[in-house]
Design a protein around this motif. Structure first.
Motif, mmCIF file in Angstrom:
data_model
loop_
_atom_site.group_PDB
_atom_site.id
_atom_site.type_symbol
_atom_site.label_atom_id
_atom_site.label_comp_id
_atom_site.label_asym_id
_atom_site.label_seq_id
_atom_site.Cartn_x
_atom_site.Cartn_y
_atom_site.Cartn_z
ATOM 1 N N LEU A 227 0.839 -1.205 0.000
ATOM 2 C CA LEU A 227 0.000 0.000 0.000
ATOM 3 C C LEU A 227 0.871 1.252 0.000
ATOM 4 O O LEU A 227 0.583 2.222 -0.710
ATOM 5 C CB LEU A 227 -0.928 0.003 1.222
ATOM 6 N N LEU A 228 1.939 1.218 0.780
ATOM 7 C CA LEU A 228 2.815 2.396 0.853
ATOM 8 C C LEU A 228 3.561 2.607 -0.462
ATOM 9 O O LEU A 228 3.915 3.748 -0.795
ATOM 10 C CB LEU A 228 3.785 2.265 2.033
ATOM 11 N N ASP A 229 3.791 1.543 -1.212
ATOM 12 C CA ASP A 229 4.407 1.702 -2.532
ATOM 13 C C ASP A 229 3.457 2.462 -3.468
ATOM 14 O O ASP A 229 3.884 3.161 -4.378
ATOM 15 C CB ASP A 229 4.761 0.331 -3.135
ATOM 16 N N GLU A 230 2.146 2.332 -3.214
ATOM 17 C CA GLU A 230 1.134 3.029 -4.030
ATOM 18 C C GLU A 230 0.819 4.413 -3.478
ATOM 19 O O GLU A 230 0.564 5.345 -4.236
ATOM 20 C CB GLU A 230 -0.184 2.226 -4.035
ATOM 21 N N THR A 231 0.792 4.536 -2.162
ATOM 22 C CA THR A 231 0.232 5.756 -1.565
ATOM 23 C C THR A 231 1.233 6.547 -0.730
ATOM 24 O O THR A 231 0.926 7.647 -0.302
ATOM 25 C CB THR A 231 -0.965 5.411 -0.643
ATOM 26 N N GLY A 232 2.409 5.980 -0.466
ATOM 27 C CA GLY A 232 3.392 6.654 0.386
ATOM 28 C C GLY A 232 4.292 7.574 -0.415
ATOM 29 O O GLY A 232 4.153 7.715 -1.628
ATOM 30 N N THR A 233 5.227 8.203 0.295
ATOM 31 C CA THR A 233 6.188 9.074 -0.386
ATOM 32 C C THR A 233 7.598 8.496 -0.239
ATOM 33 O O THR A 233 7.917 7.857 0.766
ATOM 34 C CB THR A 233 6.184 10.498 0.226
ATOM 35 N N ALA A 234 8.406 8.754 -1.256
ATOM 36 C CA ALA A 234 9.784 8.256 -1.220
ATOM 37 C C ALA A 234 10.521 8.858 -0.029
ATOM 38 O O ALA A 234 11.339 8.189 0.613
ATOM 39 C CB ALA A 234 10.495 8.587 -2.526
ATOM 40 N N GLY A 235 10.220 10.125 0.289
ATOM 41 C CA GLY A 235 10.880 10.796 1.409
ATOM 42 C C GLY A 235 10.636 10.066 2.712
ATOM 43 O O GLY A 235 11.568 9.800 3.470
ATOM 44 N N GLU A 236 9.370 9.733 2.963
ATOM 45 C CA GLU A 236 9.050 9.033 4.210
ATOM 46 C C GLU A 236 9.567 7.595 4.195
ATOM 47 O O GLU A 236 10.054 7.075 5.190
ATOM 48 C CB GLU A 236 7.531 9.023 4.434
ATOM 49 N N MET A 237 9.448 6.945 3.033
ATOM 50 C CA MET A 237 9.791 5.517 2.953
ATOM 51 C C MET A 237 11.299 5.276 2.881
ATOM 52 O O MET A 237 11.767 4.183 3.186
ATOM 53 C CB MET A 237 9.142 4.885 1.711
ATOM 54 N N GLY A 238 12.041 6.281 2.408
ATOM 55 C CA GLY A 238 13.483 6.078 2.255
ATOM 56 C C GLY A 238 13.818 5.137 1.112
ATOM 57 O O GLY A 238 14.928 4.607 1.016
ATOM 58 N N LYS A 239 12.834 4.897 0.234
ATOM 59 C CA LYS A 239 13.056 4.057 -0.957
ATOM 60 C C LYS A 239 12.068 4.526 -2.019
ATOM 61 O O LYS A 239 11.088 5.220 -1.697
ATOM 62 C CB LYS A 239 12.869 2.579 -0.623
ATOM 63 N N ALA A 240 12.314 4.147 -3.260
ATOM 64 C CA ALA A 240 11.442 4.585 -4.348
ATOM 65 C C ALA A 240 10.025 4.057 -4.129
ATOM 66 O O ALA A 240 9.839 2.986 -3.547
ATOM 67 C CB ALA A 240 11.988 4.081 -5.678
#
Ligand code: IPE
Ligand code: IPE
Ligand code: MG
Ligand code: MG
Ligand code: MG
Length: 298
Positions: A227-240
């Motif tokens: 879900l985070l790959d669809e709705t998250g941000t690279a900044g928060e996730m630390g990955k693309a």
């Protein structure tokens, strides 16, 4: 009953500190050379990360009434294995991701051969520290090694990674996705809980309950990652982000839609909490973690 999220955040930070100090101790004990290999191992192990797997081990140890610090080696082993899996997962031959934990991936910061070898070295190091650290009874030590091995090899993580690669571009069904997610992610997460409980001396019925907890929490964790790959941000996730769709990965949102994936994750959190019913307040952190895996933004 302790439930405040502020208290849980403090708990996570404190536990992260305990884990980082123990990892530092184990990594300090490795030879200094080859310098490039050791630098790549350290780069990836100390490059951030939530430390969720070792924290799960510590929380399970506490939940079963474990005493002392015999849990530290198995807990750190889960993080070393996880870090190896991330290094290999990012390689051009696999997901081909240039960013990890907010920094260039290991093969970008070093080179592909070094990244492969850094992963290769972290995996047996995990088993070495469990085999050699004091404080564990021989039979418990053997069970911990067996659990880590089966959760991360052809019965677990590596099998899931193969299925994940094979599935690229094929039709996403819930069954196909769950089969991948259970093996590549839920098995290692469940093992993190189990090894902590084994180190704490948990009897079989308690291990069974924690196994059910780990299965549900672990699958919820990977659905949240999708879900985070669809709705998250690279900044928060630390990955693309957005990479799964681009590569045609078999993800939960691809199989069931965003809302379907959210519903399934929420249902799994309830299942995980239900598995902890017989635990008293000592199960507090595990309960908080079950909620955290789906509420997280990183
Ligand atoms: C990422 O795991 C890999 C998956 C199994 C989805 P984490 O989200 O726990 O990554 P770190 O350890 O915090 O970087
Ligand atoms: C990886 O799953 C699971 C592992 C066993 C490493 P992903 O490929 O979805 O993990 P991220 O999104 O790259 O962290
Ligand atoms: Mg992957
Ligand atoms: Mg990946
Ligand atoms: Mg992912």
């Amino acid at each position: 009953m302790r439930t405040s999220s502020g208290e849980f955040r403090t708990y996570l930070e404190e536990r992260r500190g305990v884990v980082d100090a123990a990892l530092e101790r184990f990594l300090c004990a490795v030879p200094e050379r080859p310098e490039r290999l050791v630098a790549a191992m350290r780069y990836s192990v100390f490059g951030g990360g939530k430390r969720l797997r070792p924290i799960l081990a510590l929380s399970a140890f506490d939940a079963v009434g474990g005493e002392g610090d015999a849990v530290l080696a198995p807990a750190c082993a889960t993080e070393l294995i996880h870090t190896y899996s991330l290094i290999h997962d990012d390689l051009p031959a696999m997901d081909d991701d240039d960013t990890r934990r907010g920094r260039p991936s290991c093969h970008v910061a070093f080179d592909e051969a070094t990244a492969i070898l850094a992963g290769d070295a972290l995996l047996p190091l995990a088993f070495e520290i469990v085999a050699r650290e004091g404080g564990l009874r021989p039979s418990v030590r053997a069970e911990i090694i067996g659990e880590l091995a089966s959760a991360n090899g052809v019965r677990g993580m590596v099998a899931g990674q193969q299925a994940d690669m094979d599935g690229e571009g094929s039709e996403a069904t819930v069954d196909a996705v769950e089969l991948i997610h259970i093996r590549k992610t839920a098995r290692p997460l469940r093992a993190s809980v189990i090894v902590g409980a084994l180190a704490g001396g948990a009897p079989a019925p308690v291990l069974d309950a924690l196994s059910d907890f780990g299965d549900a929490m672990g699958l919820a964790f990977q659905i949240a990652d999708d879900l985070l790959d669809e709705t998250g941000t690279a900044g928060e996730m630390g990955k693309a982000v957005g990479k799964d769709r681009q590569r045609g990965k078999l993800t939960y949102p691809a199989a069931a839609g965003i809302e379907g994936a959210r519903r399934r994750a929420a249902e799994l959190v309830e299942t995980a909490l239900g598995a902890l019913e017989t635990f008293d307040d000592r199960g507090w952190a595990l309960r908080e973690i079950a909620r955290f895996v789906v509420e997280r933004r990183s």
